[in-house]
Motif scaffolding. Structure first.
Motif, short mmCIF file in Angstrom:
data_model
loop_
_atom_site.label_atom_id
_atom_site.label_comp_id
_atom_site.label_asym_id
_atom_site.label_seq_id
_atom_site.Cartn_x
_atom_site.Cartn_y
_atom_site.Cartn_z
N GLU A 1 7.56 -57.85 -73.09
CA GLU A 1 6.33 -57.29 -72.55
C GLU A 1 6.07 -57.80 -71.10
O GLU A 1 5.60 -57.46 -70.34
CB GLU A 1 5.25 -57.23 -73.56
N PHE A 2 6.14 -59.17 -71.11
CA PHE A 2 5.64 -59.77 -69.94
C PHE A 2 6.81 -60.86 -69.47
O PHE A 2 7.92 -61.22 -70.14
CB PHE A 2 4.43 -61.04 -70.37
N PRO A 3 6.91 -61.07 -68.08
CA PRO A 3 8.10 -61.83 -67.68
C PRO A 3 7.98 -63.52 -68.22
O PRO A 3 6.89 -63.97 -67.93
CB PRO A 3 7.87 -61.97 -66.12
N TYR A 4 8.92 -63.84 -69.12
CA TYR A 4 8.95 -65.23 -69.39
C TYR A 4 10.17 -66.08 -68.86
O TYR A 4 11.22 -65.34 -68.81
CB TYR A 4 8.89 -65.24 -71.03
N LEU A 5 10.03 -67.33 -68.82
CA LEU A 5 11.26 -67.95 -68.62
C LEU A 5 12.00 -68.30 -69.86
O LEU A 5 11.20 -68.82 -70.75
CB LEU A 5 10.92 -69.24 -67.89
N ILE A 6 13.10 -68.02 -69.89
CA ILE A 6 13.94 -67.92 -71.16
C ILE A 6 15.25 -68.72 -71.35
O ILE A 6 15.66 -68.66 -69.92
CB ILE A 6 14.25 -66.54 -71.81
N SER A 7 15.53 -69.54 -72.02
CA SER A 7 17.17 -70.38 -72.04
C SER A 7 17.96 -70.15 -73.36
O SER A 7 18.93 -70.66 -73.58
CB SER A 7 16.54 -71.70 -71.74
N ARG A 8 17.23 -69.51 -74.25
CA ARG A 8 18.05 -69.20 -75.61
C ARG A 8 18.02 -67.85 -76.34
O ARG A 8 16.80 -67.47 -76.21
CB ARG A 8 17.70 -70.36 -76.43
N VAL A 9 18.95 -67.07 -76.84
CA VAL A 9 18.98 -66.06 -77.34
C VAL A 9 19.66 -66.12 -78.75
O VAL A 9 20.71 -66.75 -78.69
CB VAL A 9 19.44 -64.75 -76.74
N GLU A 10 19.01 -65.93 -79.93
CA GLU A 10 19.65 -66.19 -80.99
C GLU A 10 19.55 -64.73 -82.03
O GLU A 10 18.61 -63.90 -81.83
CB GLU A 10 18.80 -67.08 -82.09
N ILE A 11 20.86 -64.57 -82.54
CA ILE A 11 21.23 -63.31 -83.01
C ILE A 11 21.85 -63.49 -84.44
O ILE A 11 22.42 -64.32 -84.89
CB ILE A 11 22.29 -62.51 -82.41
#
Length: 807
Positions: free
Chosen positions: A733-743
């Motif tokens: 919904e908002f621009p965030y700084l991300i560094s990890r995706v878990e699935i």
């Protein structure tokens, strides 16, 4: 004199800081000159940082000797968010809550002549005060009008007239008026209460006079009833209002009189046929509106409210959702007048993302038991204040309990739902004539807790024909600064107007300032209320009006100034909206975006930054060869304003400020920018940034919708088709700084899969390619990047997903 009421928006002194015991001291000449409405954040160009702390206001009020012995009060229509009021050094009152009106009785604190009013305000985040969270800016200040009221000791109470219309038809309507009478005398009184109903042309009914004995220092509610034959019904296409004037007398002598406006209409939300007004089906099509605006932040005038509603009306829309807090009482009044329905909302508000206490990213409902009682009471009080001050407006068709309160910690979600149920019941107790809605109810079972469910985002496709009245309370389709594209991207199937759905409300009418970096750019018009291309697209869809000719790139040769009015009242209720355009030698506007400086060269007019302001592409206040800003004045006289830009001759416009006011001239001291700005405090309490947020999919099997993959402990997402090219995209919904995706896959992947991100939410780039393997849960780490959405894409065959987490 029966009753006197005057605005006291001008001639205030202000300074940042708490100033302990300053209420006991003489006025400090080093304080700054401000007018109300006022915000700590001036000038406001949508910086996501805000000043969090204290600010103090001071003003002298003159009290006529004849007023002594009467009821004298200060009325505040909104202060964010805690106000302490002192008069002549004496504590007079305190109010907590930033969006509802209140009065402070100063009868016993004033003397004849000059009196010192001191108001200490803070916008500190408070675990026990709603809202605890929200996608918004929570700047402090006395950001709505302040008035001085003088009335008799025997009087109609503040907002003490409630009007309902129990029976309405085109042939006959009944009027029921509840008049709350106060007796502040030290002896009982016998009062006579009467009321007259009139329209702009004539009196149409007199309600029979009622008599009541009221004990000393107490109050009573007097009920009056009457009938109006052949009423003119209120409708967005013909918003006819009536006026009810109630009066109180003792021994034949008038002691008080008040007037309120209302309208005759009836309406119904149905589960299977949508919304009906006056017996006719009406599909609700509208927009969400926040109160903050370019330059002035939350401190908009009544004139600015008038323009906002007119812009939504001009689109062809018929409803506004007051997101996500009670708006200025004048907002509902103007909806009545212009003919647009109003969804009035309480600020039980959640946001998601970071979840630590200490800032407005917290759990919507308190996570600490010690905070619960006061927090719940703050919402009960605000609901009572909202309904009391807004109840007579025919435009209001529901009281909404809040927005996305499901963004509460899982440990307290049961308590959040219980509070929602309680507030729904309280709203219906306070006003049995309107249903209660729950806005943003698309997760955790909140949709069944009210009379109407408001579904945001993917709720539009998750809850098809739910079996009770429903509205899409937020649907998106525009993002970004500047002119944008001539389109709105329909999402989640909202382009279909199902017969069982009452309507849909766009997110949102105008850009807004928010504490979430990069968010708030979903408006059909920008922060300065300049229509984007999408505004005209929407107008064409609803009204069939072709768009204007949009500016082409070119070199400007001159400046041109326009204004919506040439007259400004000096009482703080009005302003003038100035638009400055860059035009070529033919007088045609061109998209030559260069900074433009506006300066007051004669008079005491003020921009949010003082007597000059620079509009520029850097602050998104100039695009497509034009910029706009509102200007106000608290002193009468001619106001000459000059526009300048590099490489061209100046242009000027002259406005006239009318009314009372004290010129300050060169003695005026304007406050600087807030002395410090705060970032959200660092914390480790982040949940997944995708948790419970909207989800899009290429397809979904029955019972296995995309939302399952962002809800821990739920079912899974399963594609409808077992073909290449299937995907699931989780919105942040908002621009965030991300560094990890878990699935968490439902089974170990047997085919390749891609993790992708999109900064704009639409155009995806690959972050990682995953191959078939034996591990069901995977963690993908990468360099920090900005994302508004994360997608898992399957180039060969989809794999069921139990959960996607983004950090």
């Amino acid at each position: 004199m029966i009753r006197e009421r005057r605005f006291i928006n001008g001639d205030w002194k202000f300074d940042f800081g708490e100033h302990p015991e300053a209420e006991l001291e003489a006025s400090d000449p080093q304080w700054y000159d401000v007018g109300l409405p006022h915000s700590f954040e001036l000038p406001d160009f949508r910086e996501h940082k805000i000043y969090v702390g204290h600010g103090c206001y001071r003003r002298t009020i003159e009290v006529d000797e004849t007023w002594l012995g009467k009821w004298i009060a200060l009325e505040f229509l909104g202060v964010f968010q805690v106000a302490e009021v002192f008069v002549n050094g004496r504590f007079a009152g305190r109010h907590e809550g930033g969006y509802t009106p209140f009065t402070v009785d100063i009868s016993d604190a004033v003397t004849a002549g000059a009196n010192d009013v001191f108001v200490r305000v803070n916008n500190l985040w408070n675990a026990r005060l709603a809202p605890r969270a929200g996608d918004y800016s929570f700047g402090g200040g006395i950001n709505r009008d302040v008035s001085l009221i003088v009335a008799d000791r025997v009087r109609i109470d503040w907002y003490g007239i409630g009007v309902t219309t129990p029976e309405v038809s085109r042939e006959r309507a009944t009027v029921a008026a509840s008049v709350e009478v106060v007796n502040d005398e030290p002896w009982p009184v016998q009062v006579s209460v009467a009321a007259v109903v009139s329209d702009p042309e004539r009196s149409v009914a007199s309600l029979p006079t009622m008599h009541r004995r009221i004990p000393a220092r107490s109050r009573a509610v007097v009920e009056l009833e009457g009938v109006v034959a052949n009423p003119i019904l209120w409708h967005p296409d013909h918003p006819h209002r009536y006026k009810l004037t109630a009066s109180v007398s003792v021994d034949g002598i008038a002691r008080d009189s008040q007037t309120t406006h209302f309208g005759f209409r009836w309406f119904e939300f149905t589960a299977d046929r949508g919304f009906f007004l006056n017996g006719e089906h009406l599909y609700l099509h509208g927009a969400n509106v926040h109160q903050n605006r370019g330059g002035w932040g939350d401190a908009g005038t009544r004139a600015s409210i008038r323009r906002d509603i007119a812009m939504v009306k001009e689109l062809g829309m018929n409803i506004i959702r007051g997101s996500h807090y009670p708006h200025h009482p004048y907002f509902a009044e103007e909806c009545d007048r212009q003919g647009i329905l109003f969804w009035s909302e309480l600020h039980f508000w959640g946001m998601g993302g970071p979840s630590d206490d200490g800032y407005w990213f917290a759990s919507a409902y308190p996570v600490n038991e010690a905070d619960e009682a006061e927090f719940e009471e703050s919402l009960r009080l605000a609901l009572r204040e909202m309904i009391r001050t807004h109840r007579n407006h025919p435009s209001i068709i529901t009281w909404s309990i809040g927005n996305e309160a499901f963004f509460s910690d899982d440990a307290v979600i049961g308590k959040a739902k219980a509070l929602t149920v309680e507030l729904v019941a309280l709203a219906k107790e306070l006003d049995p004539t309107r249903p209660a809605a729950v806005g943003g109810a698309q997760r955790k079972g909140f949709d069944v807790l009210g009379d109407i469910a408001g579904y945001n985002g993917d709720g539009a496709e998750l809850f098809m024909d739910p079996g009770f009245p429903s509205v899409v309370s937020e649907h998106h389709g525009v993002i970004g600064p500047g002119p944008g594209k001539y389109e709105v991207r329909w999402e989640h199937g909202v382009e279909v107007d199902y017969p069982w759905r009452s309507g849909k409300i766009f997110w949102c009418a105008f850009h807004y300032k928010t504490i979430a970096p990069g968010a708030g750019l979903q408006g059909l018009a920008d922060y300065f209320r300049r229509p984007k291309r999408a505004y005209y697209w929407y107008r064409e869809q609803l009204r069939g009006i072709a768009p204007p000719v949009f500016p082409e790139p070119g070199t400007a040769a001159a400046l041109r100034l326009r204004t919506d009015t040439e007259t400004i009242p000096t009482d703080g209720t009005g302003d003038a909206r100035i638009e400055v355009e860059l035009v070529d030698e033919r007088g045609v506007r061109v998209a030559d975006d260069r900074p433009i400086r506006l300066t007051v060269v004669e008079g005491e007019a003020l921009f949010p930054s003082g007597q000059s302001i620079t509009l520029s592409p850097e602050t998104s206040s100039v695009w497509d060869g034009a910029g706009a800003i509102e200007v106000r004045s608290y002193a009468p006289g001619s106001q000459r304003i000059r526009a300048t830009a590099d490489g061209m001759a100046p242009a000027e416009i002259v406005l006239t400020a009318t009314g009372r006011g004290r010129p300050l001239g060169s003695a005026r001291r304007l406050p600087p920018r807030a002395p410090y700005l705060t970032e959200p405090p660092p914390g480790g309490g982040y949940i997944s940034l995708a948790a419970y947020r909207p989800v899009k999919t290429s397809s979904a099997a029955p019972g296995h919708h995309g939302g399952n993959a962002t809800e821990s402990g739920g079912s899974c997402w399963r594609a409808m088709r077992r073909e290449p090219g299937e995907w699931i995209a989780a919105s942040l919904e908002f621009p965030y700084l991300i560094s990890r995706v878990e699935i968490d896959f439902a089974e170990a992947p047997s085919s390749p899969w891609l993790v992708e991100s999109a900064e704009d939410g639409h155009e995806f780039t690959t972050l990682h390619r995953g191959e078939p393997g034996s591990v069901r849960s995977v963690k993908v780490e990468f360099e920090l990047r900005t994302a508004t959405a994360v997608r898992v894409y399957f180039p060969e065959q989809p794999i069921d997903i139990e959960e996607i987490r983004v950090h």
